[in-house]
Write an enzyme that holds these catalytic residues in place. Sequence first.
Site: not given
Ligand code: URA
Length: 432
Positions: A82, A161, A168, A183, A187
Amino acid sequence: MRMVDLIQKKRDGGTLSEEEIKFIVTGYTSGDVTDYQMSAFLMSVYFKDMTDEEITCLTMAMSQSGDVIDLSEINGVKVDKHSTGGVGDTTTIVLAPLVASVGAAVAKMSGRGLGHTGGTIDKLEAIPGFEVEIPNDDFIRLVNESYVAVTGQSGDLAPADKKIYALRDVTATVDSIPLIASSIMSKKIASGADAIVLDVTTGDGAFMKSIEDAERLAHTMVRIGSLANRQTMAIISDMSQPLGNAIGNANEIKEAIDSLNGNGPEDLMEMVYVLGSQMVVLAKKADTLEEARKMLEASIADGRATAKFKEMIRNQGGDDSIVDHPEKLPQAKYVIEVPAKKSGVVSKMVADQIGIAAMLLGAGRRTKEESIDYAVGLYLNKKVGDAVQEGESLVTIYANREEVEDVKKVLYENIEIGKDGVEPTLIHKVIT
Ligand code: URA
Ligand code: CA
């Protein structure tokens, strides 16, 4: 338990228990906790921070808020990668087939992009016929048979999320390290990988503008990963200028093909080898990083990497003849050069602004509803540290409109030519 008490506890600098954090996340997902309460809570986290244990509880609660993908039917260690975001970041498209070509299982779930260019999934869709929505059974079968499949995020992954991120975004609480770390990791954990390789980018083109913040984010995510029993490592990489030369969708596929054929840009290849070696070691296909890197280099040299990319494209319904004939990829109508206005050395290429120039051409989306023009994009003929003569092309624009003064203006404003320029350090740190 009452939400107001938990907001107050965090506001006053207290530490929340696992039970309290679960209450907040499940309450907000179900609608029992309101937007205004959650907003106040997020702002208190922004100012008061969270301990590693709190962040881990928050991550696990969010990862369990929806579907949790079970990849246990795939043999061996499943490794995911990622990036926290870059401009012209072609890495995943090279890494997935390359790492698979040496026998490590890559079960990759990727996102679409919002902003500069498409995400990995959008870029792959530039390949005629390539199917990114594959049913779970097929996904597992493909990874078992071919060691690689790339799919869009399916189902209802970490809905908490999704809902919290949207809040946010409009409450000035995006740039909080505990919130970003939870966050991203929620995932990754919900999508089923055993091991996670993170590329935390820093610089103009990234969330984390300073190396210190990037380092804290990386350390936090690595700790969450290990507390959640996922082997996790991170690199801190430079995203002050775009990665590689191509920025777009079809042209990044072309750049990926060149890279798999051994003709990739130096910076992109360095990222690929560093991240790829870590993935191969985590997948237990090599004992050391040096050995892993040699395996990857050999696969590129003898054509196995390219053959694996063709196989991956065929498996997902795409036309693999584009690998030998990249001219079959979507092509733009107009090719326009951007000549240097003076001689010197390129001293700056502001990554996010150059990304915006690509977006103006249609390579990226401003809103979720917009569609992407796969054919358009930019090719950087020069990068920071390169000498340039007046009149020589800095950038080639691939456009589907004749008039591109707006794009040129952004490019000229964000590419500086000086007396000297130093190629930035690409990889600042490796954190395990
Ligand atoms: N990418 C994400 O998935 N979440 C965040 O809070 C910032 C970047
Ligand atoms: Ca690129």
